[in-house]
Design a protein around this motif. Structure first.
Motif, mmCIF file in Angstrom:
data_model
loop_
_atom_site.group_PDB
_atom_site.id
_atom_site.type_symbol
_atom_site.label_atom_id
_atom_site.label_comp_id
_atom_site.label_asym_id
_atom_site.label_seq_id
_atom_site.Cartn_x
_atom_site.Cartn_y
_atom_site.Cartn_z
ATOM 1 N N ILE A 14 67.794 -9.174 19.593
ATOM 2 C CA ILE A 14 67.158 -7.879 19.880
ATOM 3 C C ILE A 14 67.761 -6.771 19.011
ATOM 4 C CG2 ILE A 14 66.510 -8.546 22.232
ATOM 5 C CD1 ILE A 14 68.892 -6.921 23.272
ATOM 6 N N GLY A 15 68.240 -7.140 17.834
ATOM 7 C CA GLY A 15 68.826 -6.151 16.930
ATOM 8 C C GLY A 15 67.828 -5.152 16.401
ATOM 9 N N ALA A 16 66.549 -5.523 16.337
ATOM 10 C CA ALA A 16 65.518 -4.608 15.839
ATOM 11 C C ALA A 16 64.905 -3.778 16.955
ATOM 12 C CB ALA A 16 64.425 -5.398 15.118
ATOM 13 N N TRP A 17 65.350 -3.998 18.193
ATOM 14 C CA TRP A 17 64.768 -3.305 19.329
ATOM 15 C C TRP A 17 65.345 -1.897 19.461
ATOM 16 C CZ3 TRP A 17 63.314 -6.275 24.320
ATOM 17 C CH2 TRP A 17 62.682 -7.482 24.001
ATOM 18 N N SER A 18 64.571 -1.043 20.084
ATOM 19 C CA SER A 18 65.044 0.280 20.485
ATOM 20 C C SER A 18 65.283 0.270 21.990
ATOM 21 C CB SER A 18 64.012 1.351 20.136
ATOM 22 O OG SER A 18 62.846 1.195 20.940
ATOM 23 N N ALA A 19 65.875 1.348 22.501
ATOM 24 C CA ALA A 19 66.065 1.464 23.944
ATOM 25 C C ALA A 19 64.717 1.468 24.666
ATOM 26 C CB ALA A 19 66.858 2.725 24.276
ATOM 27 N N ASP A 20 63.701 2.035 24.032
ATOM 28 C CA ASP A 20 62.359 2.033 24.630
ATOM 29 C C ASP A 20 61.813 0.614 24.732
ATOM 30 O OD1 ASP A 20 62.324 4.772 24.929
ATOM 31 O OD2 ASP A 20 61.221 5.143 23.064
ATOM 32 N N ASP A 21 62.060 -0.205 23.688
ATOM 33 C CA ASP A 21 61.604 -1.593 23.725
ATOM 34 C C ASP A 21 62.276 -2.346 24.871
ATOM 35 O OD1 ASP A 21 60.080 -1.197 21.392
ATOM 36 O OD2 ASP A 21 61.783 -1.697 20.114
ATOM 37 N N PHE A 22 63.568 -2.124 25.023
ATOM 38 C CA PHE A 22 64.310 -2.812 26.071
ATOM 39 C C PHE A 22 63.825 -2.364 27.451
ATOM 40 C CE2 PHE A 22 68.047 -3.459 28.835
ATOM 41 C CZ PHE A 22 68.255 -4.812 28.604
ATOM 42 N N TRP A 23 63.568 -1.079 27.600
ATOM 43 C CA TRP A 23 63.036 -0.569 28.861
ATOM 44 C C TRP A 23 61.680 -1.199 29.169
ATOM 45 C CZ3 TRP A 23 63.669 1.534 33.368
ATOM 46 C CH2 TRP A 23 62.625 2.214 34.012
ATOM 47 N N LEU A 24 60.871 -1.411 28.156
ATOM 48 C CA LEU A 24 59.569 -2.043 28.347
ATOM 49 C C LEU A 24 59.737 -3.450 28.908
ATOM 50 C CD1 LEU A 24 56.499 -1.474 27.791
ATOM 51 C CD2 LEU A 24 56.816 -2.731 25.661
ATOM 52 N N ALA A 25 60.732 -4.181 28.393
ATOM 53 C CA ALA A 25 60.976 -5.534 28.895
ATOM 54 C C ALA A 25 61.478 -5.507 30.332
ATOM 55 C CB ALA A 25 61.980 -6.243 27.992
ATOM 56 N N MET A 26 62.427 -4.625 30.621
ATOM 57 C CA MET A 26 63.002 -4.557 31.956
ATOM 58 C C MET A 26 61.990 -4.058 32.982
ATOM 59 S SD MET A 26 66.369 -5.353 32.055
ATOM 60 C CE MET A 26 67.182 -4.301 33.260
ATOM 61 N N HIS A 27 61.235 -3.035 32.605
ATOM 62 C CA HIS A 27 60.369 -2.359 33.568
ATOM 63 C C HIS A 27 58.987 -2.997 33.683
ATOM 64 C CE1 HIS A 27 59.263 0.969 36.129
ATOM 65 N NE2 HIS A 27 58.215 1.241 35.388
ATOM 66 N N GLU A 28 58.468 -3.515 32.574
ATOM 67 C CA GLU A 28 57.097 -4.023 32.580
ATOM 68 C C GLU A 28 56.995 -5.499 32.226
ATOM 69 O OE1 GLU A 28 54.185 -1.669 30.612
ATOM 70 O OE2 GLU A 28 55.110 0.227 31.171
ATOM 71 N N GLY A 29 58.097 -6.137 31.856
ATOM 72 C CA GLY A 29 58.034 -7.557 31.535
ATOM 73 C C GLY A 29 57.293 -7.849 30.258
ATOM 74 N N ARG A 30 57.481 -6.983 29.238
ATOM 75 C CA ARG A 30 56.834 -7.170 27.938
ATOM 76 C C ARG A 30 57.887 -7.206 26.848
ATOM 77 N NH1 ARG A 30 51.401 -6.100 27.652
ATOM 78 N NH2 ARG A 30 50.461 -5.121 29.473
ATOM 79 N N SER A 31 57.652 -8.068 25.875
ATOM 80 C CA SER A 31 58.526 -8.099 24.717
ATOM 81 C C SER A 31 58.174 -6.948 23.778
ATOM 82 C CB SER A 31 58.392 -9.430 23.979
ATOM 83 O OG SER A 31 59.316 -9.510 22.915
#
Length: 436
Positions: free
Chosen positions: A101-118
């Motif tokens: 997840i080196g290319a991810w942003s905090a928003d991307d990570f929040w999307l995975a945690m909150h909505e279950g999306r990569s």
């Protein structure tokens, strides 16, 4: 046109509208990619305090237990999670750009945690417990992300999921989410104390306790994250007992200090943790601070208790005669030296069996698993050298285990149903693994 025909046409019209709405939601699930494939935005280095907070939260969520394969680098993924639908392999959550997840942003990570999306918009399988992590606050998700970004990057691509059709399709996953998942943060209950609310946040959110302690339907879904009514853990043949039942794992009548001790040390005067829960204490709860442990204990002790004593599946009177004599003899040979002739055990060393809820619990999965595979509490700071029970899988036959446990379940005032050889064999071979 007859009234019946009008009624049938009306029902067909309603079904057609429902199908259209369902299909529209599924398409929204599939196409809501949130700028899938965009380049990563540069990020500033996280401060040490945020990283430390994230490390603590990762412990609370027991993240590394799943995202680390046996013998693999921490967080690099590749651990297999068997399910009745096939095998899911955990993802690489280290900051490697190509495989993690080196290319991810905090928003991307929040999307995975909150909505279950990569990050690319792909729907994630709920083996990653996003029905629970959707309750995690954004600030905590950001701290957790900062910690994961501080890990050494590991270039490793986990194996692809090995799931059966149609479960292996995004369309099927979108349909599942339409039926069983709604993103939403956990709001504090103003009628409860701050400590209770903190406990609820940990138990229902990062702790994802109901991922094990709830019954799942044929599609692998629980009723909701408040369901702590117990369930057989798929593919493991361990039963996660109901946390809201005084006859299973309810702690409403326990002193607060004993609940904290169980979570922190793995042992309490009333018993000890074994099986999958021993791993949770080892990897997660023993590392939590006392404030959070007391909060969890407060929440668990306040759970409304459900149900009366379970009724035996078969009358205990069915067990007697020669089998009773054999069971008592087997107990004397293999068990009495540790657990005592009267099942009294030895405090702090060997658990008592007389009056032990695990002994009389339905289903008897855990009792059989302990005899076959052994029982080992976790080594914790408060109990660094726990006493364990050796496995008897190669010592006792299925029939001997059935007779022995039938005796234990009906000795010392117990009135639980006896076991059959077939039942023991099911738990030994794993033929109950696909059951929910």
């Amino acid at each position: 046109m007859s009234r019946l025909r009008k009624t049938l046409l009306g029902l067909l019209a309603l079904l057609a509208v429902a199908a259209v709405l369902f299909g529209a939601r599924v398409l929204m699930e599939l196409h809501d990619g949130r700028d899938a494939g965009r380049p990563a935005a540069p990020r500033a280095a996280a401060n040490a305090q945020l990283v430390a907070q994230g490390e603590y939260l990762a412990r609370a969520g027991n993240c590394m237990a799943c995202h680390t394969a046996r013998g693999g680098a921490p967080g690099a993924g590749g651990a297999s999670i068997p399910t009745p639908f096939g095998t899911v392999y955990t993802s690489n959550i280290t900051p490697d750009v190509a495989t993690g997840i080196g290319a991810w942003s905090a928003d991307d990570f929040w999307l995975a945690m909150h909505e279950g999306r990569s990050r690319d918009g792909r729907l994630l399988y709920p083996a990653f417990p996003y029905p629970n992590t959707t309750h995690v606050a954004r600030a905590d998700a950001d701290a957790l992300f900062a910690y994961l970004q501080s890990l050494p990057p590991v270039a490793y691509t986990p194996p692809p999921h090995a799931l059966r059709f149609p479960v292996n399709t995004q369309l099927a996953l979108a349909a599942w989410r339409t039926l069983y998942f709604r993103p939403g943060e956990l709001r504090p209950d103003p009628q409860q104390s701050a400590e209770w609310n903190r406990g609820a946040y940990l138990v229902q959110g990062l702790g994802h306790c109901n991922a094990c302690h709830a019954t799942r339907n044929v599609l692998g879904a629980t009723r909701n994250t408040l369901d702590l009514g117990g369930g057989l853990i798929p593919m493991q043949n361990w039963y996660a007992p109901a946390l809201n039942s005084p006859h299973e794992a309810g702690v409403a009548e326990w002193p607060q200090a004993d609940v904290v001790s169980l979570l922190k040390n793995g042992i309490a005067p009333q018993g000890s943790v074994i099986g999958p829960m021993a791993e949770v204490v080892l990897q997660s709860t023993q590392h939590l601070n006392d404030t959070d442990l007391h909060a969890m204990a407060t929440y668990l002790r306040a759970l409304p208790q459900q149900g009366n004593a379970p009724k035996p599946r078969r009358e205990a009177a069915d067990f007697g005669g020669d089998r009773l004599v054999r069971g008592q003899a087997l107990y004397g040979t293999h068990c009495a030296s540790c657990h005592g002739e009267g099942g009294q055990g030895a405090p702090g060393i060997y658990p008592r069996l007389a009056g032990n809820r695990t002994v009389t619990m339905e289903p008897p999965a855990n009792l059989v698993r302990v005899v076959l595979a052994g029982g080992f509490p976790p080594a914790t700071a408060g109990n660094p050298r726990p006493y364990g029970m050796p496995p008897f899988a190669t010592v006792l036959t299925d029939d001997e285990v059935a007779v022995l446990l039938s005796y234990v379940r009906n000795a010392w005032g117990h009135q639980a149903s006896p076991l059959t050889t077939y039942e023991v064999n099911r738990y030994r071979t794993g033929s109950t693994a696909g059951s929910y």
